[in-house]
Design a protein around this motif. Structure first.
Motif, PDB file in Angstrom:
ATOM      1  N   ASP A 127       0.568  -1.028   0.151  1.00  0.00           N
ATOM      2  CA  ASP A 127       0.008   0.097  -0.072  1.00  0.00           C
ATOM      3  C   ASP A 127       0.675   0.856   0.178  1.00  0.00           C
ATOM      4  O   ASP A 127       0.254   2.294  -0.483  1.00  0.00           O
ATOM      5  CB  ASP A 127      -0.654  -0.182   1.003  1.00  0.00           C
ATOM      6  CG  ASP A 127      -2.468  -1.281   1.000  1.00  0.00           C
ATOM      7  OD1 ASP A 127      -2.553  -1.224  -0.357  1.00  0.00           O
ATOM      8  OD2 ASP A 127      -2.904  -1.299   1.998  1.00  0.00           O
ATOM      9  N   ARG A 130       0.961   2.974  -3.136  1.00  0.00           N
ATOM     10  CA  ARG A 130       0.051   3.766  -4.072  1.00  0.00           C
ATOM     11  C   ARG A 130       0.572   5.093  -4.223  1.00  0.00           C
ATOM     12  O   ARG A 130       1.285   5.944  -3.019  1.00  0.00           O
ATOM     13  CB  ARG A 130      -0.457   3.392  -3.214  1.00  0.00           C
ATOM     14  CG  ARG A 130      -0.937   2.281  -3.913  1.00  0.00           C
ATOM     15  CD  ARG A 130      -2.167   2.153  -3.157  1.00  0.00           C
ATOM     16  NE  ARG A 130      -2.521   2.359  -3.816  1.00  0.00           N
ATOM     17  CZ  ARG A 130      -4.957   1.850  -3.712  1.00  0.00           C
ATOM     18  NH1 ARG A 130      -4.774   1.146  -4.014  1.00  0.00           N
ATOM     19  NH2 ARG A 130      -5.327   3.437  -3.904  1.00  0.00           N
ATOM     20  N   GLU A 132      -1.864   8.395  -4.834  1.00  0.00           N
ATOM     21  CA  GLU A 132      -3.254   8.317  -4.869  1.00  0.00           C
ATOM     22  C   GLU A 132      -3.346   9.894  -5.755  1.00  0.00           C
ATOM     23  O   GLU A 132      -4.691  10.342  -6.207  1.00  0.00           O
ATOM     24  CB  GLU A 132      -3.647   9.290  -3.323  1.00  0.00           C
ATOM     25  CG  GLU A 132      -3.498   8.508  -2.176  1.00  0.00           C
ATOM     26  CD  GLU A 132      -4.173   6.980  -2.523  1.00  0.00           C
ATOM     27  OE1 GLU A 132      -4.879   7.091  -3.466  1.00  0.00           O
ATOM     28  OE2 GLU A 132      -3.706   5.427  -2.118  1.00  0.00           O
ATOM     29  N   TYR A 137      -4.340   4.541 -10.953  1.00  0.00           N
ATOM     30  CA  TYR A 137      -4.340   4.237  -9.600  1.00  0.00           C
ATOM     31  C   TYR A 137      -5.979   3.983  -9.361  1.00  0.00           C
ATOM     32  O   TYR A 137      -5.826   2.765  -8.388  1.00  0.00           O
ATOM     33  CB  TYR A 137      -3.378   4.734  -8.425  1.00  0.00           C
ATOM     34  CG  TYR A 137      -2.453   4.346  -8.470  1.00  0.00           C
ATOM     35  CD1 TYR A 137      -1.258   3.109  -8.324  1.00  0.00           C
ATOM     36  CD2 TYR A 137      -1.366   5.596  -8.996  1.00  0.00           C
ATOM     37  CE1 TYR A 137      -0.271   3.021  -7.627  1.00  0.00           C
ATOM     38  CE2 TYR A 137       0.199   5.251  -8.943  1.00  0.00           C
ATOM     39  CZ  TYR A 137      -0.046   3.864  -8.380  1.00  0.00           C
ATOM     40  OH  TYR A 137       1.848   4.123  -8.588  1.00  0.00           O
ATOM     41  N   ASP A 141      -8.307   0.482  -7.250  1.00  0.00           N
ATOM     42  CA  ASP A 141      -8.759   1.022  -7.257  1.00  0.00           C
ATOM     43  C   ASP A 141     -10.827  -0.256  -7.321  1.00  0.00           C
ATOM     44  O   ASP A 141     -11.301  -0.187  -6.401  1.00  0.00           O
ATOM     45  CB  ASP A 141      -8.981   2.033  -6.486  1.00  0.00           C
ATOM     46  CG  ASP A 141      -7.691   2.410  -5.961  1.00  0.00           C
ATOM     47  OD1 ASP A 141      -7.049   2.077  -5.592  1.00  0.00           O
ATOM     48  OD2 ASP A 141      -7.465   3.383  -5.585  1.00  0.00           O
ATOM     49  N   TYR A 145     -12.809  -2.937  -5.599  1.00  0.00           N
ATOM     50  CA  TYR A 145     -14.172  -2.483  -4.809  1.00  0.00           C
ATOM     51  C   TYR A 145     -14.798  -4.162  -6.038  1.00  0.00           C
ATOM     52  O   TYR A 145     -16.145  -4.400  -5.140  1.00  0.00           O
ATOM     53  CB  TYR A 145     -14.183  -0.791  -5.455  1.00  0.00           C
ATOM     54  CG  TYR A 145     -15.787  -1.129  -5.008  1.00  0.00           C
ATOM     55  CD1 TYR A 145     -16.610  -0.652  -3.782  1.00  0.00           C
ATOM     56  CD2 TYR A 145     -16.764  -0.904  -6.704  1.00  0.00           C
ATOM     57  CE1 TYR A 145     -17.996  -0.711  -4.254  1.00  0.00           C
ATOM     58  CE2 TYR A 145     -18.609  -0.093  -6.355  1.00  0.00           C
ATOM     59  CZ  TYR A 145     -18.453  -0.539  -5.107  1.00  0.00           C
ATOM     60  OH  TYR A 145     -20.104  -0.003  -5.058  1.00  0.00           O
TER      61      TYR A 145
END
Length: 158
Positions: A127, A130, A132, A137, A141, A145
Motif C-alpha cells: 500500500d 501507491r 493517490e 491507480y 482501486d 472495489y
C-alpha cells in the motif's frame, strides 16, 4: 448471482479482460513481468526446482487464466458497444449481469489477476507504493472495489 454494472463500467472491464486475454493467450510473452506476477516462483531458494516447476505448470496455469477470461468476456458481451454514440444516461445506466454460480471462481480469478497485472505495471508491491494523485491507480482501486462486491455476493450465494 447478479452483478450490477453501468454500461460504461462493463465496457471498460470488457476491454481490460480483452487485454488480459491477449496477455495470457497463445502468443504470450513469457518475459513480461506481468506474466511473472501471475506465475509466481514456487521455490525462491532453489533456482533449478523453480524452473522445473514453472516449466511443468506455467502453460496450464496461463491456459486456465485464458479460459477464465473467456467466461468473463462472454458475460460482459451485452455491455459492449460504442459509448461515444450514447447519452450520458445510457452510458451510466446500470445493467444486471447474471453470473452462474459455477462461473464465480472464474470471475474472482480474473479480477484478481487484472489487479496483479496493474500492480505489476504500476510497481505496486504494498500500500505504501501507491500514488493517490496518479489517476491510473483509480483503475486498480475500482477493480478492488468490484472484487470486494463480487466476494460479498458470492458469500451470500453460498
Amino acid at each position: 448471482m447478479q452483478l450490477n454494472l453501468a454500461r460504461a463500467e462493463g465496457a471498460q472491464l470488457a476491454q481490460l479482460v480483452d487485454d488480459f486475454r491477449e496477455l495470457v493467450g497463445a502468443d504470450r510473452d513469457l518475459s513480461d513481468p506481468a506474466i511473472g506476477r501471475l506465475v509466481p516462483d514456487a521455490y525462491p531458494q532453489d533456482d533449478d526446482a523453480a524452473k522445473a516447476f514453472q516449466d511443468a505448470t506455467r502453460d496450464d496455469l496461463l491456459d486456465r487464466r485464458a479460459h477464465d477470461a473467456d467466461v468473463v468476456r462472454a458475460a460482459l458481451a451485452p455491455l459492449r458497444g460504442d459509448l461515444t454514440s450514447m447519452s450520458q444516461d445510457e452510458a451510466f445506466a446500470e445493467h444486471e449481469i447474471t453470473i452462474p454460480l459455477p462461473d464465480i471462481d472464474a470471475w474472482l480469478r480474473t479480477l484478481t489477476a487484472l489487479r496483479l497485472i496493474i500492480a505489476s505495471r504500476l510497481g505496486i508491491e504494498d500500500d505504501d507504493d501507491r500514488d493517490e494523485d496518479d489517476a491510473r491507480y483509480g483503475v486498480y482501486d475500482w477493480l478492488g472495489y468490484r472484487l470486494e462486491l463480487l466476494i460479498d455476493a458470492a458469500d451470500q450465494a453460498f
